[in-house]
Design an enzyme around this catalytic site. Structure first.
Site, PDB file in Angstrom:
ATOM      1  N   ARG A  36     -21.301   9.307  20.023  1.00  0.00           N
ATOM      2  CA  ARG A  36     -19.849   8.268  19.105  1.00  0.00           C
ATOM      3  C   ARG A  36     -19.354  10.074  18.156  1.00  0.00           C
ATOM      4  O   ARG A  36     -18.105  10.377  17.318  1.00  0.00           O
ATOM      5  CB  ARG A  36     -20.249   7.610  17.845  1.00  0.00           C
ATOM      6  CG  ARG A  36     -19.631   6.396  18.695  1.00  0.00           C
ATOM      7  CD  ARG A  36     -20.234   4.765  18.164  1.00  0.00           C
ATOM      8  NE  ARG A  36     -19.488   4.164  19.296  1.00  0.00           N
ATOM      9  CZ  ARG A  36     -20.045   2.399  18.675  1.00  0.00           C
ATOM     10  NH1 ARG A  36     -21.078   2.304  17.257  1.00  0.00           N
ATOM     11  NH2 ARG A  36     -19.373   1.584  19.007  1.00  0.00           N
ATOM     12  N   LYS A 218     -16.925 -13.924  29.886  1.00  0.00           N
ATOM     13  CA  LYS A 218     -15.453 -15.551  29.439  1.00  0.00           C
ATOM     14  C   LYS A 218     -14.579 -15.062  30.123  1.00  0.00           C
ATOM     15  O   LYS A 218     -14.047 -14.715  29.701  1.00  0.00           O
ATOM     16  CB  LYS A 218     -15.976 -16.064  28.421  1.00  0.00           C
ATOM     17  CG  LYS A 218     -17.069 -16.177  27.872  1.00  0.00           C
ATOM     18  CD  LYS A 218     -16.940 -16.405  26.071  1.00  0.00           C
ATOM     19  CE  LYS A 218     -18.479 -17.482  26.342  1.00  0.00           C
ATOM     20  NZ  LYS A 218     -18.598 -17.310  25.241  1.00  0.00           N
ATOM     21  N   GLY A 374     -18.156  -2.280  26.288  1.00  0.00           N
ATOM     22  CA  GLY A 374     -19.824  -2.075  26.729  1.00  0.00           C
ATOM     23  C   GLY A 374     -20.387  -1.566  27.582  1.00  0.00           C
ATOM     24  O   GLY A 374     -21.459  -0.531  28.476  1.00  0.00           O
ATOM     25  N   GLY A 397     -13.791  -3.390  21.879  1.00  0.00           N
ATOM     26  CA  GLY A 397     -13.197  -4.565  21.045  1.00  0.00           C
ATOM     27  C   GLY A 397     -11.595  -4.242  20.985  1.00  0.00           C
ATOM     28  O   GLY A 397     -10.097  -4.528  21.497  1.00  0.00           O
TER      29      GLY A 397
HETATM   30  P1  AMP Z   1     -18.080  -9.340  28.751  1.00  0.00           P
HETATM   31  O1  AMP Z   1     -18.502  -9.179  26.973  1.00  0.00           O
HETATM   32  O2  AMP Z   1     -17.600 -10.656  27.838  1.00  0.00           O
HETATM   33  O3  AMP Z   1     -17.425  -7.944  29.404  1.00  0.00           O
HETATM   34  O4  AMP Z   1     -18.927  -9.717  29.400  1.00  0.00           O
HETATM   35  C1  AMP Z   1     -21.188  -9.275  29.519  1.00  0.00           C
HETATM   36  C2  AMP Z   1     -21.999  -9.991  30.326  1.00  0.00           C
HETATM   37  O5  AMP Z   1     -21.242 -10.981  30.773  1.00  0.00           O
HETATM   38  C3  AMP Z   1     -23.249  -9.375  30.493  1.00  0.00           C
HETATM   39  O6  AMP Z   1     -23.524  -9.404  29.487  1.00  0.00           O
HETATM   40  C4  AMP Z   1     -22.912  -9.405  31.307  1.00  0.00           C
HETATM   41  O7  AMP Z   1     -24.499  -9.876  31.528  1.00  0.00           O
HETATM   42  C5  AMP Z   1     -22.114 -11.288  31.478  1.00  0.00           C
HETATM   43  N1  AMP Z   1     -22.104 -11.421  33.209  1.00  0.00           N
HETATM   44  C6  AMP Z   1     -21.273 -10.609  34.124  1.00  0.00           C
HETATM   45  N2  AMP Z   1     -22.094 -11.486  35.484  1.00  0.00           N
HETATM   46  C7  AMP Z   1     -22.178 -13.046  34.911  1.00  0.00           C
HETATM   47  C8  AMP Z   1     -22.697 -14.680  35.738  1.00  0.00           C
HETATM   48  N3  AMP Z   1     -22.156 -13.771  36.676  1.00  0.00           N
HETATM   49  N4  AMP Z   1     -23.417 -15.218  34.926  1.00  0.00           N
HETATM   50  C9  AMP Z   1     -23.742 -14.889  33.579  1.00  0.00           C
HETATM   51  N5  AMP Z   1     -23.308 -13.683  32.760  1.00  0.00           N
HETATM   52  C10 AMP Z   1     -22.388 -13.077  34.148  1.00  0.00           C
END
Ligand code: AMP
Length: 416
Positions: A36, A218, A374, A397
């Protein structure tokens, strides 16, 4: 009126620049990743080269008051080194008049962490058991003192540059409110310009076919971008933990996989909308499943809708990534946000790492590739591909909100 850093006359002027020096530090207060700081250097150098002086401001961490651990003093050495000149330091961002007055063209001063003052974010620091009335009173009081805080920062300079894309989605004192003091002398720095240009290109002027890869945990946190991207993309690849909400909603068996039951109706609506808009959806069809959330779990490959009880989906299977590869290699524009598996655990990082590899290859073939968020950024960086994709966004974000079609306060404040 918005100005531009390349054409603005900085000679003899003091520029107050909001940068994102929120870098990770280890226990010895050493910087473990200076990306950064490096990113902000071209903007800072430009001002100095054009005969201006710099008042540099940033936050570091989330301090609740003055905290040595979050002092920007720790990063001064690296800033001086990268800028090629000794930078001065104001120990209190509200008490820098003398140091500012003494600044000569070509000199730079870093203000102490803005978030040592609650006025920066405008969020009162209250005891957990504060009553609603106390909260309301504290908020009103802080709003008043925030005006003084902003006015003080503005009083230091002749012009304002915002180069902190990572906080552009926050309406904080230094990221948005300060701009109104510089109606004809406000501009974006190069980081901001680059981020906005790259995302705007993908959203508004992309070469088709356009494919988005949306991964992560999610559905609920990605729904905004999925829906907004339907107006732009031809294909959407959905990977990671969010897939299982779609699969369960369609009646599949997902074992112990991650699922947001309250998002299942929405998942079905998304699929329907995709069909209406003519967007082809590619969910991870075959997946790597595990009997434990750990690196040495037993693993198998199965269809996403046939996961046995007590097993959970952890990564996109090789056959799935190969099918995606075909779509990706035929795309002219690719946007990637979010890992397609539990990327932190090496055994389940293979799908995500292969996506990084494919994006590098697609870029070489002439596609425009934008990576943000990230984990996806970490994947391309760790694989050594950061320079092999077209653009790596630094704002997690902020990028998400921009892709959702929201107006970011830090961008609006410069443009309006
Ligand atoms: P996000 O911050 O929403 O982009 O989510 C990132 C997170 O999603 C990471 O920490 C990953 O470990 C998690 N992730 C990706 N695939 C899976 C999965 N199949 N089951 C559980 N967590 C997951």
């Amino acid at each position: 009126m918005q100005q531009y850093i390349d054409t603005y006359d900085f000679a003899g002027k003091k520029a107050i620049v909001r940068v994102d020096f929120n870098v990770p530090l280890n226990e010895k207060m050493e910087i473990t990743d200076d990306t950064r700081i490096r990113a902000a250097i071209p903007t800072l150098k430009k001002v100095l080269e054009k005969g201006g002086s710099l008042i540099i401001m940033s936050h570091l961490g989330r301090p609740k008051g003055v905290t040595e651990k979050f002092s920007l003093r720790h990063i001064l050495g690296r800033v001086s080194e990268l800028l090629g000149t000794t930078v001065k330091f104001a120990e209190d961002c509200m008490n820098a008049d003398e140091q500012v007055a003494a600044l000569k063209p070509g000199e730079a001063l870093v203000l102490e962490n803005l978030r040592f003052y609650a006025e920066e974010t405008g969020k009162p620091r209250l005891a957990e058991d504060a009553t609603d009335e106390e909260k309301k009173a504290a908020k009103a009081e802080l709003k008043e003192s925030q005006k003084k805080f902003v006015a003080k920062l503005a009083s230091y300079a002749d012009c304002y540059i915002n180069d902190a894309f990572g906080t552009a989605h926050r309406a904080h004192a230094s990221t948005a409110l300060i701009a109104k003091y510089f109606p004809n002398d406000k501009m974006f720095g190069y980081v901001m310009e680059g981020e906005i240009k790259a995302i705007d290109h993908v959203l508004h002027t992309p070469e088709h076919p356009v494919t988005a890869i949306v991964g992560g945990a999610k559905v609920s946190s990605k729904i905004g971008i999925i829906e907004h991207l339907f107006d732009t993309v031809d294909n959407m690849i959905i990977g990671g933990g969010m897939v299982y909400t779609f699969v369960k909603a369609q009646g599949g068996k997902i074992g112990n996989s991650l699922c947001e039951d309250d998002q299942m109706d929405l998942a079905l609506e998304i699929l329907k909308k995709a069909e209406e808009k003519g967007v082809k959806m590619y969910l991870s069809k075959e997946v790597v499943i595990a009997d434990d959330f750990s690196n040495d779990a037993n693993t198998k490959i199965c269809l996403n809708s046939e996961i046995p009880d007590n097993w959970e989906g952890m990564d996109a299977a090789p056959s799935t990534v190969t099918a995606w590869e075909e779509v990706l290699m035929a795309s002219k524009t690719i946007l990637w946000n979010g890992p397609v598996g539990v990327f932190e655990i090496p055994a389940f990082a293979k799908g995500t790492n292969r996506i990084a590899e494919i994006l590098a290859k697609a870029t070489e073939n002439g596609a425009f590739t934008l990576v943000g968020g990230g984990d996806s950024v970490a994947a391309v960086t760790q694989m050594g591909f950061a320079k092999k994709v077209s653009y790596v966004s630094t704002g997690g974000g902020a990028m998400l909100e921009y892709l959702e079609g929201k107006e970011l306060p830090g961008i609006a404040a410069i443009r309006e």
